[in-house]
Design an enzyme around this catalytic site. Structure first.
Site, PDB file in Angstrom:
ATOM      1  N   ILE A   1       0.831  -1.209   0.000  1.00 47.06           N
ATOM      2  CA  ILE A   1       0.000   0.000   0.000  1.00 47.06           C
ATOM      3  C   ILE A   1       0.864   1.257   0.000  1.00 47.06           C
ATOM      4  O   ILE A   1       0.592   2.215  -0.725  1.00 47.06           O
ATOM      5  CB  ILE A   1      -0.916  -0.011   1.256  1.00 47.06           C
ATOM      6  CG1 ILE A   1      -2.022  -1.059   1.079  1.00 47.06           C
ATOM      7  CG2 ILE A   1      -1.493   1.364   1.533  1.00 47.06           C
ATOM      8  CD1 ILE A   1      -2.879  -1.279   2.316  1.00 47.06           C
TER       9      ILE A   1
ATOM     10  N   SER B   1      -3.630   3.245   8.984  1.00 49.14           N
ATOM     11  CA  SER B   1      -4.109   2.443  10.103  1.00 49.14           C
ATOM     12  C   SER B   1      -4.580   1.079   9.579  1.00 49.14           C
ATOM     13  O   SER B   1      -4.053   0.584   8.574  1.00 49.14           O
ATOM     14  CB  SER B   1      -5.229   3.218  10.809  1.00 49.14           C
ATOM     15  OG  SER B   1      -5.681   2.516  11.929  1.00 49.14           O
TER      16      SER B   1
ATOM     17  N   LYS C   1      -3.041  -0.424  16.588  1.00 50.88           N
ATOM     18  CA  LYS C   1      -3.677   0.456  15.596  1.00 50.88           C
ATOM     19  C   LYS C   1      -4.741   1.356  16.234  1.00 50.88           C
ATOM     20  O   LYS C   1      -4.963   2.470  15.761  1.00 50.88           O
ATOM     21  CB  LYS C   1      -4.272  -0.372  14.457  1.00 50.88           C
ATOM     22  CG  LYS C   1      -3.220  -1.033  13.560  1.00 50.88           C
ATOM     23  CD  LYS C   1      -2.356  -0.003  12.831  1.00 50.88           C
ATOM     24  CE  LYS C   1      -1.518  -0.642  11.733  1.00 50.88           C
ATOM     25  NZ  LYS C   1      -0.665   0.326  11.021  1.00 50.88           N
TER      26      LYS C   1
END
Ligand code: COA
Length: 267
Positions: A18, A142, A160
């Site tokens: 990501i 997150s 998180k």
């Protein structure tokens, strides 16, 4: 659609998945990008990829472990010399492994807390002086575990949840400095290490996709698009927000899917 020409973007954990998708999107939009990782080969590969994506800037890589404050400080000295200031900080360092709490070692729990939560604090604090120069902004990456309890993920859930409260607390404290702080919560994103670890077979990944209201797993571009928006002037009144980009997964399907994964991984 978004113009980041000559902006300086720092992506922590930007060598894969990501975060590399986000780094690539900012480079495509004209930015100069610095990625931080631990593995030199992965850093070199990522920088080469960014160089091909946008040859108009010299993109760079820096190596440090976010857990170690002295390493982080030394890394930020290099970053300050390279960039001078930071327009956008992507805080995306993360660690994960699936384990039941009763069999997880204390050190395993601490490793994930140190990478995800303490590491984020180290990075955000060291970045502050460079962000303040230009009223830059921060995006934390997150995870759904911040809001939804998941079996075999007690360490990640705790870490998180802390990351998102760090986002909110610092948005509150740093708003008057002109610095915005937001979190993105990615859903199941195909072809990423994190998702492949939690859903290691194509069959499981299809089952997860079927549990997503929009009926597909995400792409790294879905997350990158949100990062481009959040860092842009279009989001100039958005701070302290925790934004899911997950095809509606967190509306309910996620609990079912994760219970299924936990059950299967114990078979
Ligand atoms: N299962 C159980 N415990 C594990 C583990 C696993 N798969 N991986 C690491 N640990 C424990 C280790 O046993 C150690 O605890 P111990 O000293 O009690 O044995 C502790 O975590 C630290 O592990 P270490 O080997 O020192 O590695 P590290 O500090 O580099 O740990 C982790 C990083 C914990 C995140 C590791 O799981 C890892 O490298 N994961 C791959 C990368 C990753 O997570 N990417 C992100 C995907 S979202």
């Amino acid at each position: 659609m978004f113009d980041y020409h000559n902006k300086h973007v720092l992506v922590i954990g930007g060598t894969s998945g990501i975060n590399l998708g986000i780094a690539t999107a900012f480079a495509q939009a004209g930015a100069r990008v610095v990625v931080v990782g631990r593995n030199h080969d992965k850093i070199n590969e990522a920088v080469e990829h960014l160089q091909q994506t946008n040859p108009n800037h010299q993109h760079l890589g820096v190596s440090f472990d976010v857990r170690n404050l002295e390493d982080v400080k030394a890394g930020f000295s290099q970053i300050a010399a390279m960039l001078g200031h930071i327009d956008v900080l992507i805080s995306g360092a993360a660690g994960n492994f699936p384990a039941l709490a009763e069999s997880m070692s204390e050190n395993g729990f601490k490793a994930v807390m140190d990478i995800d939560l303490l590491g984020s604090f180290h990075v955000l604090k060291q970045a502050l002086p460079l962000l303040q120069l230009v009223k830059g902004n921060i995006i934390q990456i997150s995870a759904p575990q911040a809001n939804i309890a998941m079996a075999m993920q007690a360490h990640v859930c705790a870490a998180k949840a802390g990351v998102d409260m760090l986002t909110k607390s610092l948005a509150l404290e740093w708003g008057s400095k002109g610095i915005r702080v937001n979190s993105i919560i990615p859903g199941p994103i195909a072809n990423t290490e994190g998702f492949n670890r939690l859903a290691p077979t194509a069959e499981l990944q299809q089952e997860v996709a079927a549990s997503v209201p929009l009926q597909r797993n995400g792409d790294t571009k879905d997350i990158a698009n949100m990062a481009l928006f959040l860092a842009s002037p279009l989001a100039s009144y958005v701070t302290g927000a925790i934004i899911p980009v997950d095809g509606g997964w967190s509306l309910g399907g996620v609990s079912t899917a994760m219970a299924l994964l936990a059950q299967k991984s114990q078979q």
